[in-house]
Design a protein around this motif. Structure first.
Motif, PDB file in Angstrom:
ATOM      1  N   SER A 118       0.859  -1.187   0.000  1.00 39.71           N
ATOM      2  CA  SER A 118       0.000   0.000   0.000  1.00 39.71           C
ATOM      3  C   SER A 118       0.897   1.240   0.000  1.00 39.71           C
ATOM      4  N   ALA A 119       1.538   1.482  -1.140  1.00 41.58           N
ATOM      5  CA  ALA A 119       2.557   2.525  -1.209  1.00 41.58           C
ATOM      6  C   ALA A 119       1.992   3.837  -1.717  1.00 41.58           C
ATOM      7  N   THR A 120       2.697   4.898  -1.469  1.00 36.20           N
ATOM      8  CA  THR A 120       2.302   6.202  -2.007  1.00 36.20           C
ATOM      9  C   THR A 120       3.052   6.429  -3.318  1.00 36.20           C
TER      10      THR A 120
ATOM     11  N   SER B  74       1.652   7.603   6.840  1.00 40.28           N
ATOM     12  CA  SER B  74       1.511   6.304   7.506  1.00 40.28           C
ATOM     13  C   SER B  74       2.413   5.267   6.836  1.00 40.28           C
ATOM     14  N   ALA B  75       2.613   5.412   5.512  1.00 41.06           N
ATOM     15  CA  ALA B  75       3.391   4.425   4.782  1.00 41.06           C
ATOM     16  C   ALA B  75       4.887   4.552   5.057  1.00 41.06           C
TER      17      ALA B  75
ATOM     18  N   PRO C 197      -0.074  13.061  -1.733  1.00 37.68           N
ATOM     19  CA  PRO C 197      -1.260  13.101  -2.584  1.00 37.68           C
ATOM     20  C   PRO C 197      -2.430  13.764  -1.858  1.00 37.68           C
TER      21      PRO C 197
ATOM     22  N   SER D 190      -6.703  14.856  -2.264  1.00 37.41           N
ATOM     23  CA  SER D 190      -7.903  14.576  -3.054  1.00 37.41           C
ATOM     24  C   SER D 190      -8.323  15.840  -3.783  1.00 37.41           C
ATOM     25  N   LEU D 191      -9.108  15.640  -4.822  1.00 40.68           N
ATOM     26  CA  LEU D 191      -9.590  16.761  -5.620  1.00 40.68           C
ATOM     27  C   LEU D 191     -10.270  17.786  -4.713  1.00 40.68           C
ATOM     28  N   ASP D 192     -11.039  17.257  -3.752  1.00 41.36           N
ATOM     29  CA  ASP D 192     -11.762  18.128  -2.838  1.00 41.36           C
ATOM     30  C   ASP D 192     -10.808  19.058  -2.080  1.00 41.36           C
TER      31      ASP D 192
ATOM     32  N   VAL E 263      -9.427  21.692  -4.410  1.00 40.65           N
ATOM     33  CA  VAL E 263     -10.439  22.721  -4.695  1.00 40.65           C
ATOM     34  C   VAL E 263     -10.507  23.700  -3.525  1.00 40.65           C
TER      35      VAL E 263
ATOM     36  N   LEU F 221      -5.775  20.670 -13.532  1.00 41.01           N
ATOM     37  CA  LEU F 221      -5.035  19.443 -13.218  1.00 41.01           C
ATOM     38  C   LEU F 221      -4.750  18.650 -14.490  1.00 41.01           C
TER      39      LEU F 221
ATOM     40  N   GLY G 115      -6.505   7.469  -9.127  1.00 40.17           N
ATOM     41  CA  GLY G 115      -7.678   7.202  -8.308  1.00 40.17           C
ATOM     42  C   GLY G 115      -8.211   8.424  -7.601  1.00 40.17           C
ATOM     43  N   GLY G 116      -8.076   9.589  -8.218  1.00 40.52           N
ATOM     44  CA  GLY G 116      -8.651  10.790  -7.623  1.00 40.52           C
ATOM     45  C   GLY G 116      -7.727  11.491  -6.642  1.00 40.52           C
ATOM     46  N   TRP G 117      -6.481  11.061  -6.541  1.00 47.33           N
ATOM     47  CA  TRP G 117      -5.505  11.700  -5.637  1.00 47.33           C
ATOM     48  C   TRP G 117      -4.390  12.299  -6.467  1.00 47.33           C
ATOM     49  N   TRP G 118      -4.039  13.538  -6.145  1.00 47.80           N
ATOM     50  CA  TRP G 118      -3.091  14.273  -6.994  1.00 47.80           C
ATOM     51  C   TRP G 118      -1.896  14.755  -6.200  1.00 47.80           C
TER      52      TRP G 118
END
Lengths: 378, 417
Positions: A123-125, A265-266, A336, A338-340, A343, A357, A370-373
């Motif tokens: 579960s890497a970044t 966390s990673a 990363p 989220s779009l939210d 914004v 973006l 997956g929606g993370w930038w």
């Protein structure tokens, strides 16, 4: 891919014994004192010293010998026996070395090259993945064999980095499942590519479905035993990679870790390792220094050639295409978001940020999954 | 009673009687009065007093109520009054206030997605950790939909009446229904059916409204797969050994789910699930079902500053007005909403500008978009264009936003490395 070992009588019976489903220690005891064929016959009669209850008697049917041989032949799998020629000496010296190794590709290069294990979380970044790929590629170019486990995340990224180089040291994958097991398409593709350029090793006999959980833990001892340095790229507080670290420490193998954000966390596992005295890794150079330190005095191993660091990354244009994109870029960092979140940071309508973006991604200034930038690393 | 002479034949001519007769002679209300009355061709209908209001919704019949057998006979003979509507008519309960979009703090993307879902009839999937406001958002969707037209209202009322589910105010349904069945619900109660009495399921009760499935991954896989046919056709075909029936089921589906068992999986590097647990979770949802969602959002937990006194967003009334206008534009294309545009009409109805095309091409080449996904993106982009009044050609701006509103990683779980 090339099948190395010609399938002789010893290989045939050793493979069959490995296919009985016993644990690594027991397989080793089965093959400890006798020739493989004699050991097999003793098992089939229920007379083997290491099997006093005759538990493997019913399993040791003649059909097993044939089916394992057929499976090996079909998939081009070779068999290496502990103590025989072809078996990697680096591994043979280990007190927990697997008695039988199944291989894809030619593993003969292993003994003559410096080796580094790249391990880390599934579960890497994006940060971890790109660092793993960068290290993999850089190490391969420096002539160092990259050993990893083919798992999703850091493992795969490290190998992908190796494969992206045109000419580099061959990679080694140590897997927990059988070499002919059906996996995720990406995994299968990666395994094939590694077998073509390097070698894939497994303790599990072909034809065995799945893999018990403990096998993933014990395969990490093979990685630790093969490596001169174990590099942990990203790892959670209780990550499975720490198992590899423990095995490496037990064997006196140097452990290095890539520092990460204290908020990620990673990276908690890696940062904890650094506090405990692991060698910090910022780039390939740091790993190479650790390897040089580890192999000094060992004969037969070609020291890594210093990488040609002339290839400083061609600084891509960092100018955003328009003011809105520039404002969006300012709010991005390496973690990363989220779009939210973006914004909110930009205080612009969703539609403006979405377009910005896409424009940033098109010129390589932002990466999204997956929606993370985030900003691309490096 | 006609036979034993207590009521004359002429007094019951052209009259139908609906209701349950109690042993004590009382008439009790029954479910399904609206569809039953609608199916009757006679002049006069007599129903239990409690059902009179419901029966009158149909129109075209003389509806009479009676509280008991005694009153019924007396009224038929002309010796007593009917339990007239004035005495049984309940005071019209004012419709309860609905949750307003203004209560949602922050969540700019979630709010935008709701608006788009309402305007274009696009199914919406919300993926996020517990506490990210999935339920809060979904419950505000019906408030954005336009009120039901006369035809839809009657259909909705009929279904609710047949199911014995009370509508607010017991009047003709005006508002699009919102149904949120629990994930413990059975396949039959979700889809419809039953042995003795074919009852409309939740998907029919959500007809013309919103069906919200929280914890999508916890629903029985069989039930979820049975959603696919009604999602496609707007009608559920219930086939049983003894009878079969088609019930209307044209609903807007909102699914909500955690990204993985630990709930943190959408944030890169935060998931602590084992490989096997993730795979098991991903297997629960079939790819064809996930593919039905035009909009898929990865939600994060709301920002602390937004929660504590951030500015209130637009109210439902403001957004609903934009939705209404967008739906009017969509109606000119001969569809109820943009989600219903047929694939072969996309080129004609949803032309994309060259720079929008370039964006799509980049995603397609990167393997981040499938051919079917492309259709969905174009429909959503069409709705975005309608909402923003951006003209007939879909531009770069709409394409970019549509791509971002369908970006939850779970849609590509299997391939995520």
């Amino acid at each position: 891919m090339t099948s190395v070992s010609s399938f002789g009588e010893d290989e045939r019976y050793a493979a069959a014994i490995a296919a009985l489903g016993a644990g690594p220690a027991r397989v080793r005891r089965f093959l400890e004192d006798d020739e493989p064929r004699a050991a097999w016959e003793a098992l089939a009669r229920g007379r083997h010293r290491a099997d006093p209850d005759g538990r493997y008697r019913s399993k040791a049917r003649p059909s097993v010998v044939e089916s394992v041989e057929a499976d090996c032949a079909r998939a081009g799998i070779g068999v290496l026996i502990l103590g025989r020629s072809g078996y990697p000496t680096a591994l043979a010296a280990d007190h927990e070395a697997p008695a039988v190794l199944f291989t894809l590709g030619d593993p003969s290069f292993i003994d003559t090259s410096p080796r580094v294990a790249i391990v880390g979380t599934r579960s890497a970044t994006p940060y971890g993945l790109s660092v793993a790929a960068e290290l993999g590629g850089g190490l391969a170019e420096a002539g160092i064999v990259v050993v990893s486990g083919l798992a999703r995340g850091i493992d795969s990224a490290g190998h992908a980095g190796v494969l992206a180089t045109s000419r580099g040291a061959p990679p080694v994958a140590v897997v927990g499942t059988a070499l002919d097991a059906a996996g995720r398409p990406m995994e299968v593709q990666l395994q094939r590519a590694i077998a073509e350029r390097g070698a894939v090793l497994s303790e599990r006999a072909p034809g065995s479905a799945g893999a018990p959980v403990w096998l993933f833990a014990v395969r990490s001892r093979v990685m630790a035993a093969l490596a001169h340095v174990v590099v942990v790229v990203e790892c959670h507080r209780k990550g499975g990679s720490l198992n590899t670290v423990k095995r490496a420490v037990d064997r006196g193998v140097a452990v290095a870790a890539v520092p990460g954000s204290v908020r990620s966390s990673a990276s908690t596992g890696c940062n904890a390792l650094l506090v405990d005295g692991a060698t910090p890794v910022r780039d390939v150079q740091d790993v190479i220094a650790a390897v040089e330190l580890a192999i000094t005095g060992r004969s037969g191993i070609v020291p890594p050639h210093a990488p040609t660091r002339a290839q400083t990354r061609g600084e891509a244009s960092t100018a955003a295409p328009n003011p809105v994109a520039a404002r969006t870029l300012d709010t991005l960092d390496h973690d990363p978001a989220s779009l939210d979140t973006i914004v909110r940071r930009c205080a612009l309508p969703v539609t403006d940020v979405a377009l910005a973006l896409e424009q940033l991604a098109a010129c390589g200034l932002a990466v999204g999954a997956g929606g993370w930038w985030s900003r691309p690393v490096g | 009673m006609v036979a034993d002479g207590s009521v004359a034949h002429a007094e019951v001519r052209d009259t139908a009687f609906v209701g349950e007769l109690g042993l004590d002679g009382s008439l009790r209300p029954v479910p399904g009065v609206v569809p039953m009355v609608a199916a009757l061709t006679c002049r006069r209908v007599v129903v239990p007093a409690e059902c009179a209001v419901e029966a009158r919704l149909v129109g075209g019949h003389e509806v009479r109520g009676a509280a008991g057998l005694g009153q019924l006979v007396a009224a038929l003979r002309g010796e007593g009054p009917w339990a007239d509507s004035s005495s049984t008519r309940r005071p019209l309960t004012a419709l309860p206030p609905r949750p307003d979009l203004a209560d949602v703090r922050g969540q700019a993307v979630g709010r935008r997605a709701l608006e788009v879902a309402a305007a274009g009839g696009h199914h919406l999937l919300l993926v996020g950790p517990p506490g990210s406001g999935k339920t809060m958002l979904a419950s505000r969707l019906p408030g954005l939909l336009p009120p039901l037209g006369r035809h839809d209202a009657l259909e909705v009322t009929r279904i609710h009446s047949a199911a014995g589910v009370a509508l607010a105010g017991r009047e003709l349904a005006e508002r699009p229904p919102f149904r949120a069945p629990h994930h413990g619900t059975t396949e039959v109660s979700l889809i419809g059916g039953g042995t003795a009495w074919l009852r409309p399921g939740e998907i029919s009760l959500a007809h013309c409204g919103v069906l919200f499935l929280d914890e999508l991954g916890e629903f029985p896989a069989v039930a979820l797969d049975m959603l696919r046919q009604p999602l496609e056709e707007g009608v559920v075909r219930i086939r049983r050994a003894r009878r079969s029936i088609d019930l209307p089921a044209r609903f807007l589906l909102v699914g909500a789910m955690n990204p993985c068992p630990c709930g943190e999986g959408s944030i890169p590097g935060a998931c602590r699930c084992t490989e096997a647990a993730r795979a098991r979770y991903a297997r629960r949802l079939s790819a064809p079902l996930l593919d039905r969602f035009d909009l898929a959002l990865s939600l994060g937990r709301p920002d602390v500053d937004d929660l504590l006194g951030g500015p209130a967003g637009e109210s439902s009334t403001v957004v609903a007005e934009r939705v209404r206008m967008a739906r009017l534009v969509a109606a000119t294309r001969g569809v109820r909403c943009n989600a219903e545009i047929q694939a072969h009409l996309l080129d004609e109805l949803c032309p994309v500008s060259p720079d929008g095309r370039a964006l799509l091409e980049r995603r397609l080449r990167a393997g981040a978009l499938s051919a079917r996904g492309l259709h969905r993106i174009r429909r959503v982009a069409r709705t975005l264009g309608d909402l923003d009044d951006a003209g007939s050609v879909i531009g770069e701006r709409q394409v970019a936003e549509a791509l971002h509103l369908r970006d939850a990683g779970c849609l590509r779980w299997q391939e995520v490395s």
